[in-house]
Design an enzyme around this catalytic site. Structure first.
Site, PDB file in Angstrom:
ATOM      1  N   GLY A 180      36.778 -48.778  79.990  1.00  0.00           N
ATOM      2  CA  GLY A 180      37.516 -49.192  79.693  1.00  0.00           C
ATOM      3  C   GLY A 180      37.421 -49.912  77.013  1.00  0.00           C
ATOM      4  O   GLY A 180      36.700 -49.723  76.765  1.00  0.00           O
ATOM      5  N   ASP A 181      38.240 -50.792  77.354  1.00  0.00           N
ATOM      6  CA  ASP A 181      37.678 -51.618  76.106  1.00  0.00           C
ATOM      7  C   ASP A 181      37.015 -53.097  76.747  1.00  0.00           C
ATOM      8  O   ASP A 181      36.925 -53.778  75.752  1.00  0.00           O
ATOM      9  CB  ASP A 181      39.247 -52.363  75.365  1.00  0.00           C
ATOM     10  N   GLU A 182      35.904 -52.995  77.793  1.00  0.00           N
ATOM     11  CA  GLU A 182      35.644 -54.498  78.054  1.00  0.00           C
ATOM     12  C   GLU A 182      34.352 -53.971  77.603  1.00  0.00           C
ATOM     13  O   GLU A 182      32.820 -53.179  78.141  1.00  0.00           O
ATOM     14  CB  GLU A 182      35.414 -54.959  79.487  1.00  0.00           C
TER      15      GLU A 182
END
Length: 263
Positions: free
Chosen positions: A111-113
């Site tokens: 994801g956006d991690e």
């Protein structure tokens, strides 16, 4: 050999394994690297973190783990589409990588991690300096497909050996610290603390208990009267919910309403 036993000629057999070698390399890369950003993926990150933790303990050196999460990334995907979101992740990976040393590891967890392993630090402030640089880099707006996009980040930091020397625990600690950054206003840095660990455990316990609270009629409705000061009469009332927990007693809405909205 001839009839007298003398070596007459050689016969060699072989096959071109170039394609197999290339295929093996592709499979290995797909298993260890993120296809979008070309950063190490979760699998390789955990392997490297385990190695760095062992080295930190062996050499009594300081190791920091940064857990980075973009703020409002879902809004970018929802409003501008996934192709733009993908380009944002690629540019984010490039910006984070520019802030660290060559010996450090930047990985995409999914994801956006993102995560960063900072090895051989002289003091804890060194990790904060890198985190502040990342915060500054990611706060600069992006220009993608004619759109100006703001995607700052929230960062959590945990240390080995100060906070933990176990891979899963160190990741969990950094993740909890990042969550504190999110709930404190985003676009900031937070360190892991023991009180944070207790708060996270309490939060998880409340979330689990809340899933059965309605079934067992633990929620109660209270009416707070609103008085007309001119007449002294009750003109209306505000409806308020309370959670009568079987072990903890009445729990404040300020504590459980945000969890209910989140989950």
């Amino acid at each position: 050999f001839d009839e007298d036993g003398n070596l007459q000629r050689y016969v060699s057999m072989g096959s071109d394994i170039t394609n197999k070698i290339r295929a093996d390399e592709v499979i290995w890369r797909q298993a260890n690297y993120d296809f979008l950003t070309e950063l190490p993926n979760r699998y390789m990150f955990q392997d490297r973190l385990e190695q760095e933790i062992r080295k930190s303990r062996r050499e009594n050196s300081l190791l920091a783990l940064l857990f980075i999460d973009l703020d409002h990334f879902k809004d970018v995907n929802d409003n501008l589409g996934h192709p733009v979101g993908d380009q944002l992740l690629i540019k984010t990976a490039e910006r984070i990588s520019r802030c660290v040393r060559g010996a450090d590891t930047v990985a995409r967890m999914g994801g956006d991690e993102f995560t960063v392993i900072l090895r051989d630090l002289a003091q804890t402030i060194d990790a904060e300096k890198v985190a502040e640089q990342i915060i500054s880099e990611l706060a600069v707006p992006y220009s993608i497909s004619g759109e100006t996009i703001y995607a700052p980040a929230s960062i959590g930091i945990s240390f080995c050996p100060d906070d933990a020397c176990d891979v899963d625990q160190l990741i969990s600690n950094a993740d909890q610290a990042m969550y504190v950054s999110k709930t404190s206003g985003r676009n900031r840095i937070s360190y892991f603390t023991r009180s944070m660990q207790e708060s996270a455990q309490n939060r998880l316990s409340l979330i689990n208990d809340m899933r059965v609270a309605a079934r067992y009629h633990q929620f109660e409705l209270y009416y707070q009267p609103i008085v007309n000061l001119a007449t002294g009469r009750i003109s209306k009332a505000e409806a308020l919910i309370r959670w009568n927990h079987p072990q903890r007693g009445l729990i404040s809405p300020a504590e459980f309403i945000p969890l209910a909205e989140e989950t």
